[in-house]
Design an enzyme around this catalytic site. Structure first.
Site, mmCIF file in Angstrom:
data_model
loop_
_atom_site.group_PDB
_atom_site.id
_atom_site.type_symbol
_atom_site.label_atom_id
_atom_site.label_comp_id
_atom_site.label_asym_id
_atom_site.label_seq_id
_atom_site.Cartn_x
_atom_site.Cartn_y
_atom_site.Cartn_z
ATOM 1 N N GLY A 89 0.710 -9.121 3.354
ATOM 2 C CA GLY A 89 -0.499 -9.350 1.872
ATOM 3 C C GLY A 89 -0.601 -10.692 1.996
ATOM 4 N N GLN A 123 1.473 -3.620 -3.611
ATOM 5 C CA GLN A 123 2.588 -2.561 -4.353
ATOM 6 C C GLN A 123 1.924 -1.103 -4.856
ATOM 7 O OE1 GLN A 123 5.206 -3.052 -5.823
ATOM 8 N NE2 GLN A 123 5.539 -5.000 -4.831
ATOM 9 N N SER A 134 0.527 -4.514 2.221
ATOM 10 C CA SER A 134 1.201 -4.788 3.076
ATOM 11 C C SER A 134 2.086 -4.071 3.677
ATOM 12 C CB SER A 134 2.323 -6.049 2.481
ATOM 13 O OG SER A 134 3.734 -6.385 3.204
ATOM 14 N N THR A 170 -2.380 -12.640 19.530
ATOM 15 C CA THR A 170 -2.453 -11.329 20.495
ATOM 16 C C THR A 170 -1.491 -10.116 18.691
ATOM 17 O OG1 THR A 170 -2.083 -12.229 22.291
ATOM 18 C CG2 THR A 170 -0.626 -9.976 21.528
ATOM 19 N N CYS A 186 10.285 -14.378 -5.682
ATOM 20 C CA CYS A 186 9.552 -15.920 -5.120
ATOM 21 C C CYS A 186 9.977 -16.415 -5.897
ATOM 22 C CB CYS A 186 7.673 -15.523 -4.910
ATOM 23 S SG CYS A 186 7.514 -13.972 -4.527
HETATM 24 C C1 LIG Z 1 4.944 -8.155 -1.804
HETATM 25 C C2 LIG Z 1 3.326 -9.034 -2.468
HETATM 26 C C3 LIG Z 1 2.835 -9.515 -1.509
HETATM 27 C C4 LIG Z 1 3.442 -10.730 -0.358
HETATM 28 O O1 LIG Z 1 3.178 -9.327 0.313
HETATM 29 P P1 LIG Z 1 3.555 -10.280 1.871
HETATM 30 O O2 LIG Z 1 3.429 -9.071 3.139
HETATM 31 O O3 LIG Z 1 5.233 -10.416 1.696
HETATM 32 O O4 LIG Z 1 3.395 -11.594 2.000
HETATM 33 C C5 LIG Z 1 1.036 -10.329 -2.263
HETATM 34 N N1 LIG Z 1 1.195 -9.443 -3.322
HETATM 35 C C6 LIG Z 1 1.516 -8.297 -4.311
HETATM 36 C C7 LIG Z 1 1.441 -7.741 -5.304
HETATM 37 C C8 LIG Z 1 2.525 -8.047 -3.078
HETATM 38 O O5 LIG Z 1 3.846 -7.540 -4.085
#
Ligand SMILES: *Cc1c(COP(=O)(O)O)cnc(C)c1O
Length: 396
Positions: A70, A179, A199, A237, A324
């Protein structure tokens, strides 16, 4: 009891996703760019995964670019719009104060490079309106980037209406749907979305894989230079086992959206009703305009970190603010954006549940949180000030 209630941070991989990944590792180890049969068999798996992901959000497979997750998708979407804006001398972006840091930090980097960003205030219920987006768009606006559903409080934004405003005003619209994907229905065509990030690890897929949808005609800038993979927009890749697994997880999640949402919403309502009974507490974000499984509460007079540690001792995995930001003492920027004072924002708890949680677990969580909050309040100097009238309560 062991209860995992932090699905907004990450989810456990489903058996479907795991099996798909292992099968791909065992059987499709070729490089999709190779011309011989083993490579081409892998390339066929890659195309099939792209078609599956596209179908889940009503996009065309040509509009799907695989990324490392994400965060990368958010970075690439925003940087692509900014690069295009630079050429057109359009250096204004509209966003909100409660985006994920993958969006906020990318915007801050652009601000240092001369871009101007309008961060819309979020209403107390955790929602912005399409009218406010419309009012913030200027002649020199290149992009609107507003998250689909918030990762800390779970509120859902009026995406279709915002998309319509952006389309009418000729501005690109990106949404971080990390989300939302796999949890609520997404229709990029019907909702006028130009770019969208997802993600896999937020819908029972593997970590380290995601996708960026970019509508046909939106020129992407590659942020990873190298080979010609992903139509030259993302070198490296392809992580085929993860891509195939993500597609399987998304297909499974999207196929079960209605049944899961119904089940999870019932659990969530039970949880909210139970936690509401704790005095001087409040549910953050709108009561109903929210993801099925995300609940965020503030409890006055306590520290979120202590709450988490004591809940962990009772077998409950939850979160305060976002994963985070844990480890930093700053209160969540999301809760502050709703207008909560620092002190109150510190006492927050996010519980994010899924289809595998049970009624019994909700009861155990309610009982445990109630006990722990009372225990912490009894030794909190802030609570003493509140109960002796030296300070005023913020919630009833
Ligand atoms: C978890 C999250 C991300 C980050 O995604 P990753 O795959 O962990 O880099 C970005 N935006 C939101 C809203 C998230 O919940």
């Amino acid at each position: 009891m062991e209860i995992y209630a932090d699905n907004a941070a990450t989810t456990k991989m489903s058996k479907t996703a795991r099996d798909a990944m292992i099968n791909c590792m065992d059987e499709y180890y070729g490089n999709p760019s190779s011309l011989y049969t083993i490579g081409q068999l892998a390339a066929a798996r890659l195309s099939a995964a792209r078609e599956t992901v596209a179908a889940c959000i009503n996009a065309s497979p040509k509009e799907i670019y695989f990324t490392s997750g994400g965060s990368e998708a958010d970075n690439q979407a925003i940087i692509s719009a900014a690069e295009f804006g630079r050429k057109k001398n359009k250096k204004h972006i509209v966003s909100t104060a409660f985006e994920h840091h993958a969006v906020l930090h990318t915007l801050m980097k652009l601000e240092r490079q001369g871009f101007e960003v309008t961060y819309l205030d979020v209403h107390e219920n955790g929602v912005v309106t399409a009218d406010e987006v419309n009012a913030a768009i200027r002649e020199d606006t290149i992009l609107v980037t507003i998250m689909y559903a918030n990762n800390e409080i779970g509120t859902i934004q009026p995406i279709k209406e915002i998309g319509a405003v952006c389309r009418e005003r000729g501005v690109w619209f990106h949404t971080d749907a990390v989300q939302a994907a796999g949890h609520i229905n997404i229709d990029v065509a019907g909702q006028n979305i130009d770019m969208l990030s997802i993600s896999a690890h937020k819908f029972h897929g593997p970590k380290g894989i995601g996708a960026l949808y970019a509508r046909k005609g939106v020129p992407l800038t590659n942020i990873i230079e190298g080979g010609a993979q992903e139509k030259g927009k993302r070198a490296g890749t392809e992580n085929l086992p993860a891509i195939v697994s993500m597609a399987a997880a998304l297909k499974e999640a999207c196929g079960n959206i209605e049944t899961n949402a119904e089940k999870i919403t019932a659990l969530r309502e039970k949880l909210i009703e139970g936690l509401k009974k704790i005095p001087h507490s409040r549910l953050n974000g709108d009561r109903y305009i929210r993801l099925p499984g995300t609940v965020n509460f503030c409890f006055e007079g306590i520290e979120g970190e202590s709450l988490l540690l004591l809940l962990d001792a009772k077998g409950i995995s939850a979160s305060s603010g976002s994963a985070c930001t844990s480890g930093s003492l700053d209160p969540s920027h999301v809760l502050l954006s709703l207008g909560l004072p620092h002190e109150v924002a510190h006492g927050s708890l996010r519980l994010s549940i899924n289809e595998f949680n049970t009624d019994e677990e909700m009861e155990y969580i309610i009982k445990s949180v109630s006990e722990v909050v009372e225990y912490l309040r009894n030794m909190s100097p802030v609570w003493e000030d509140l109960t002796t009238g030296k300070k005023e309560f913020y919630f009833e």
